[in-house]
Design a protein around this motif. Structure first.
Motif, PDB file in Angstrom:
ATOM      1  N   CYS A 161       0.850  -1.369  -0.301  1.00 48.86           N
ATOM      2  CA  CYS A 161       0.261   0.094   0.468  1.00 48.86           C
ATOM      3  C   CYS A 161       0.455   1.351  -0.553  1.00 48.86           C
ATOM      4  CB  CYS A 161      -1.277  -0.347   1.133  1.00 48.86           C
ATOM      5  SG  CYS A 161      -2.398  -1.392   1.467  1.00 48.86           S
ATOM      6  N   PHE A 162       1.805   1.634   0.517  1.00 46.91           N
ATOM      7  CA  PHE A 162       3.380   2.407   0.916  1.00 46.91           C
ATOM      8  C   PHE A 162       3.099   3.074  -0.275  1.00 46.91           C
ATOM      9  CE2 PHE A 162       7.593   3.974   1.008  1.00 46.91           C
ATOM     10  CZ  PHE A 162       7.001   5.098   2.337  1.00 46.91           C
ATOM     11  N   PRO A 163       3.809   2.042  -2.160  1.00 46.24           N
ATOM     12  CA  PRO A 163       4.187   3.373  -3.026  1.00 46.24           C
ATOM     13  C   PRO A 163       2.563   3.919  -3.389  1.00 46.24           C
ATOM     14  CG  PRO A 163       5.231   0.926  -2.933  1.00 46.24           C
ATOM     15  CD  PRO A 163       4.365   0.985  -1.969  1.00 46.24           C
ATOM     16  N   VAL A 164       1.886   3.006  -3.362  1.00 45.47           N
ATOM     17  CA  VAL A 164       0.380   3.416  -3.796  1.00 45.47           C
ATOM     18  C   VAL A 164       0.555   4.846  -3.328  1.00 45.47           C
ATOM     19  CG1 VAL A 164      -2.145   3.582  -4.000  1.00 45.47           C
ATOM     20  CG2 VAL A 164      -0.338   1.192  -4.420  1.00 45.47           C
ATOM     21  N   ALA A 165       0.375   5.133  -2.158  1.00 44.01           N
ATOM     22  CA  ALA A 165      -0.121   6.613  -1.122  1.00 44.01           C
ATOM     23  C   ALA A 165       1.216   6.817  -1.921  1.00 44.01           C
ATOM     24  CB  ALA A 165       0.096   6.189   0.219  1.00 44.01           C
ATOM     25  N   LEU A 166       1.996   7.221  -1.422  1.00 47.31           N
ATOM     26  CA  LEU A 166       3.602   7.995  -1.444  1.00 47.31           C
ATOM     27  C   LEU A 166       3.487   8.694  -3.358  1.00 47.31           C
ATOM     28  CD1 LEU A 166       5.673   9.281  -0.570  1.00 47.31           C
ATOM     29  CD2 LEU A 166       7.569   7.178  -1.012  1.00 47.31           C
ATOM     30  N   HIS A 167       3.626   7.342  -4.225  1.00 46.07           N
ATOM     31  CA  HIS A 167       3.162   8.157  -6.077  1.00 46.07           C
ATOM     32  C   HIS A 167       2.178   8.712  -5.780  1.00 46.07           C
ATOM     33  CE1 HIS A 167       1.096   7.386 -10.356  1.00 46.07           C
ATOM     34  NE2 HIS A 167       2.589   7.746 -10.423  1.00 46.07           N
ATOM     35  N   SER A 168       1.056   9.015  -5.308  1.00 45.40           N
ATOM     36  CA  SER A 168      -0.261   9.794  -5.283  1.00 45.40           C
ATOM     37  C   SER A 168      -0.054  11.185  -4.812  1.00 45.40           C
ATOM     38  CB  SER A 168      -1.539   9.116  -4.574  1.00 45.40           C
ATOM     39  OG  SER A 168      -2.429  10.014  -4.925  1.00 45.40           O
ATOM     40  N   ALA A 169       0.918  11.279  -3.875  1.00 44.31           N
ATOM     41  CA  ALA A 169       1.467  12.402  -3.349  1.00 44.31           C
ATOM     42  C   ALA A 169       2.293  12.844  -3.866  1.00 44.31           C
ATOM     43  CB  ALA A 169       1.752  12.043  -1.757  1.00 44.31           C
ATOM     44  N   VAL A 170       2.910  12.147  -4.788  1.00 39.06           N
ATOM     45  CA  VAL A 170       4.546  13.267  -5.283  1.00 39.06           C
ATOM     46  C   VAL A 170       3.830  13.276  -6.848  1.00 39.06           C
ATOM     47  CG1 VAL A 170       7.154  12.595  -6.477  1.00 39.06           C
ATOM     48  CG2 VAL A 170       6.096  11.996  -4.359  1.00 39.06           C
ATOM     49  N   LYS A 171       2.674  12.141  -7.590  1.00 37.21           N
ATOM     50  CA  LYS A 171       2.505  12.337  -8.854  1.00 37.21           C
ATOM     51  C   LYS A 171       1.909  13.781  -8.722  1.00 37.21           C
ATOM     52  CE  LYS A 171      -0.185  10.117 -12.567  1.00 37.21           C
ATOM     53  NZ  LYS A 171      -0.859  11.050 -12.629  1.00 37.21           N
ATOM     54  N   SER A 172       0.834  14.413  -8.266  1.00 37.01           N
ATOM     55  CA  SER A 172      -0.292  15.584  -8.133  1.00 37.01           C
ATOM     56  C   SER A 172       0.660  16.587  -8.455  1.00 37.01           C
ATOM     57  CB  SER A 172      -1.237  15.416  -6.934  1.00 37.01           C
ATOM     58  OG  SER A 172      -0.035  15.662  -5.487  1.00 37.01           O
ATOM     59  N   GLY A 173       2.126  16.860  -7.880  1.00 41.04           N
ATOM     60  CA  GLY A 173       2.891  18.047  -7.585  1.00 41.04           C
ATOM     61  C   GLY A 173       3.454  17.888  -9.243  1.00 41.04           C
ATOM     62  N   ALA A 174       4.284  16.491  -9.442  1.00 39.54           N
ATOM     63  CA  ALA A 174       4.966  16.627 -10.622  1.00 39.54           C
ATOM     64  C   ALA A 174       3.896  16.312 -11.948  1.00 39.54           C
ATOM     65  CB  ALA A 174       5.308  15.140 -11.074  1.00 39.54           C
ATOM     66  N   ASP A 175       2.653  16.882 -11.889  1.00 34.87           N
ATOM     67  CA  ASP A 175       1.752  17.059 -13.098  1.00 34.87           C
ATOM     68  C   ASP A 175       1.693  18.548 -13.168  1.00 34.87           C
ATOM     69  OD1 ASP A 175       1.935  14.959 -13.666  1.00 34.87           O
ATOM     70  OD2 ASP A 175       0.297  13.969 -12.830  1.00 34.87           O
ATOM     71  N   GLY A 176       1.799  18.832 -12.086  1.00 38.63           N
ATOM     72  CA  GLY A 176       1.869  21.062 -12.343  1.00 38.63           C
ATOM     73  C   GLY A 176       0.271  20.893 -11.099  1.00 38.63           C
ATOM     74  N   GLY A 177      -0.248  20.543 -10.156  1.00 38.37           N
ATOM     75  CA  GLY A 177      -0.877  20.703  -9.261  1.00 38.37           C
ATOM     76  C   GLY A 177      -0.014  20.780  -7.953  1.00 38.37           C
ATOM     77  N   PRO A 179       0.107  19.593  -3.756  1.00 36.58           N
ATOM     78  CA  PRO A 179       0.632  18.804  -3.740  1.00 36.58           C
ATOM     79  C   PRO A 179      -0.385  17.791  -3.092  1.00 36.58           C
ATOM     80  CG  PRO A 179       2.370  19.862  -3.110  1.00 36.58           C
ATOM     81  CD  PRO A 179       1.458  20.849  -4.331  1.00 36.58           C
ATOM     82  N   ASN A 180      -0.655  16.166  -2.736  1.00 35.74           N
ATOM     83  CA  ASN A 180      -1.479  15.622  -2.338  1.00 35.74           C
ATOM     84  C   ASN A 180      -1.010  15.368  -1.385  1.00 35.74           C
ATOM     85  OD1 ASN A 180      -3.384  13.633  -1.460  1.00 35.74           O
ATOM     86  ND2 ASN A 180      -3.990  12.588  -2.997  1.00 35.74           N
ATOM     87  N   TRP A 181      -1.816  16.187  -0.052  1.00 34.91           N
ATOM     88  CA  TRP A 181      -0.963  17.109   1.435  1.00 34.91           C
ATOM     89  C   TRP A 181      -1.615  15.020   2.194  1.00 34.91           C
ATOM     90  CZ3 TRP A 181       3.065  18.138   2.512  1.00 34.91           C
ATOM     91  CH2 TRP A 181       4.266  19.582   2.680  1.00 34.91           C
ATOM     92  N   SER A 182      -3.114  14.892   1.956  1.00 37.12           N
ATOM     93  CA  SER A 182      -3.444  13.804   2.476  1.00 37.12           C
ATOM     94  C   SER A 182      -2.934  12.314   2.531  1.00 37.12           C
ATOM     95  CB  SER A 182      -4.871  13.595   2.403  1.00 37.12           C
ATOM     96  OG  SER A 182      -5.378  13.558   0.462  1.00 37.12           O
ATOM     97  N   ALA A 183      -2.715  12.278   0.802  1.00 43.84           N
ATOM     98  CA  ALA A 183      -1.890  10.791   0.741  1.00 43.84           C
ATOM     99  C   ALA A 183      -0.161  10.869   1.196  1.00 43.84           C
ATOM    100  CB  ALA A 183      -1.872  10.831  -0.817  1.00 43.84           C
ATOM    101  N   ALA A 184       0.331  11.810   0.792  1.00 43.98           N
ATOM    102  CA  ALA A 184       1.450  11.991   1.643  1.00 43.98           C
ATOM    103  C   ALA A 184       1.382  12.087   2.851  1.00 43.98           C
ATOM    104  CB  ALA A 184       2.248  13.862   1.843  1.00 43.98           C
ATOM    105  N   ILE A 185       0.220  12.125   3.762  1.00 41.48           N
ATOM    106  CA  ILE A 185       0.444  11.885   5.272  1.00 41.48           C
ATOM    107  C   ILE A 185      -0.335  10.529   5.381  1.00 41.48           C
ATOM    108  CG2 ILE A 185      -1.064  12.436   7.505  1.00 41.48           C
ATOM    109  CD1 ILE A 185      -1.533  15.182   6.395  1.00 41.48           C
ATOM    110  N   ALA A 186      -1.003  10.210   4.710  1.00 47.72           N
ATOM    111  CA  ALA A 186      -0.719   8.433   4.484  1.00 47.72           C
ATOM    112  C   ALA A 186      -0.182   7.777   3.684  1.00 47.72           C
ATOM    113  CB  ALA A 186      -2.083   8.273   3.489  1.00 47.72           C
ATOM    114  N   ALA A 187       1.201   8.401   3.308  1.00 47.77           N
ATOM    115  CA  ALA A 187       2.142   7.187   2.891  1.00 47.77           C
ATOM    116  C   ALA A 187       3.077   7.084   4.374  1.00 47.77           C
ATOM    117  CB  ALA A 187       2.420   8.210   2.322  1.00 47.77           C
ATOM    118  N   ALA A 188       3.021   8.520   5.456  1.00 45.11           N
ATOM    119  CA  ALA A 188       3.975   8.294   6.447  1.00 45.11           C
ATOM    120  C   ALA A 188       3.579   7.813   7.490  1.00 45.11           C
ATOM    121  CB  ALA A 188       4.470  10.130   6.691  1.00 45.11           C
ATOM    122  N   VAL A 189       2.393   7.720   7.402  1.00 40.60           N
ATOM    123  CA  VAL A 189       2.159   7.235   8.612  1.00 40.60           C
ATOM    124  C   VAL A 189       1.952   5.288   8.949  1.00 40.60           C
ATOM    125  CG1 VAL A 189      -0.715   5.776   9.629  1.00 40.60           C
ATOM    126  CG2 VAL A 189      -0.589   8.583   9.070  1.00 40.60           C
TER     127      VAL A 189
END
Length: 381
Positions: A161-177, A179-189
């Motif tokens: 599950c961890f790479p799925v959440a972390l990728h979601s957090a990073v991808k949104s920022g990489a696409d110019g939007g 950062p997906n902070w909720s996904a980043a927090i989920a990955a950190a947890v």
């Protein structure tokens, strides 16, 4: 009515929620449901990726052993074969229903949120549910991580599950939007919970996953990574990662496992080609055991060795082909690298013996298959 992708996700989640139970009824229910769904999808002829040939091979391998009489325990091999066939059906059904990009994106969102909930519940249960599964069901072990009696199984689930959440957090920022902070927090947890679980292999693999994602995304959004690392460290410290430090300080991390590995190697040497039959490891092992510490040995603590001992070396090769195939699409997708982590973890544990873990591996394999480029021209009718 939920769509088929949601149904597959619910089935896999139920298998995880019941991972602590030895009642075969849960496994049978999963098998019936996934056979029905995959069978329905197979009514329309469609091509499949080449990886489905070794997946199909492991699904039918045990039945061939039964037909040829090359198993020492027929009913155990039948049960193991049904579970393998259910895993193959899981991958096939997942591939068919998650080929659509929007359906796959929805599924990955589910995986990220499920990983977060499992992490939080696991940590809370560890500290407040001693000797119980989820504060209700009796457990043979004092330490339980939510529904997981084993810290290794808990960390293996997080590895997926961890790479799925972390990728979601990073991808949104990489696409110019933003950062997906909720996904980043989920990955950190998830990372913090995995470190707190004190699974040595799990901790190493989770950290490696974070580094791989960082490298593959070229460190985009550095402030996001700093916040993620700080949050994960704080959660790990609060949850009790000190136990992990003590476990790494042990003189011999392979104590007991080393002797089991040698005994399993002797089993393989006795019947390297045909094996003893899927599901028969615990039956055959006592004949080759070189020590007795008073505990029953049900698995080899190395799925690769157990596959070779039960199914022969070519059966283990089929699993190896699946793992090798997954490397390129997993790295390309980033979210799929958890599959590789679990295959590596299988060198020192037995995640694939637990339906609550292996079902997710094959579910993610099916979702990952569209990331591959080479499809077979053979249709399944």
């Amino acid at each position: 009515m939920p769509n088929k992708g949601t149904i597959l996700t619910i089935l896999a989640l139920i298998s995880t929620m019941t991972i602590w139970s030895k009642d075969p009824l849960w496994t049978w229910e999963y098998e019936i449901a996934v056979f029905t769904l995959a069978g329905w999808e197979c009514l329309r002829p469609r091509s499949v990726p080449a990886v489905f040939f070794p997946i199909a091979a492991i699904g039918f391998w045990g039945f061939i052993q039964v037909a040829l009489g090359s198993t020492v325990y027929r009913s155990a091999t039948v049960n193991a074969s049904l579970q393998n066939l259910a895993l193959a059906a899981t991958a096939l059904g997942s591939f068919y229903v998650l080929r659509d990009a929007s359906a796959r994106a929805a599924f990955l969102r589910y995986v990220g949120w499920i990983g977060l909930v499992v992490s939080v519940v696991g940590i809370l249960a560890y500290w407040t549910s001693t000797g119980k599964i989820l504060w209700i069901f009796s457990s043979a072990y004092p330490d339980n991580w939510g529904v997981f009696p084993s810290r290794n199984n808990f960390s293996q689930f997080l590895e997926l599950c961890f790479p799925v959440a972390l990728h979601s957090a990073v991808k949104s920022g990489a696409d110019g939007g933003k950062p997906n902070w909720s996904a980043a927090i989920a990955a950190a947890v998830m990372l913090g919970a995995g470190l707190a679980s004190a699974s040595r292999a799990g901790a190493v693999l989770l950290v490696v996953e974070a580094v791989v994602v960082l490298l593959l995304t070229k460190g985009r959004r550095h402030f996001l990574w700093l916040a993620f690392a700080g949050c994960a460290g704080a959660i790990a410290a609060l949850a009790g990662a000190g136990t992990l430090v003590h476990r790494f300080a042990e003189d011999d991390p392979l104590q007991v496992r080393r002797e089991i590995f040698r005994s399993t190697g002797a089993m393989i040497a006795e019947h390297p080609l045909r094996g003893y039959g899927l599901g028969t490891y615990s039956t055959v092992y006592p004949e080759f055991a070189e020590f007795d510490n008073g505990a029953a040995v049900e698995h080899a603590h190395n799925d690769w060795l157990e596959w070779a001992s039960e199914g022969g070396v070519f059966y283990a090769v089929m699993w190896g082909l699946i793992a090798i195939w997954a490397v390129s699409p997993a790295l390309r997708s980033i979210w799929g690298i958890g599959i590789l982590a679990v295959f590596l973890h299988a060198l020192v544990d037995y995640p694939f013996a637990r339906l609550g873990i292996s079902a997710w591996v094959f579910l993610l394999l099916g979702a990952l298959a569209p990331e591959g480029r080479n499809y077979s021209r053979v249709g399944i009718k």
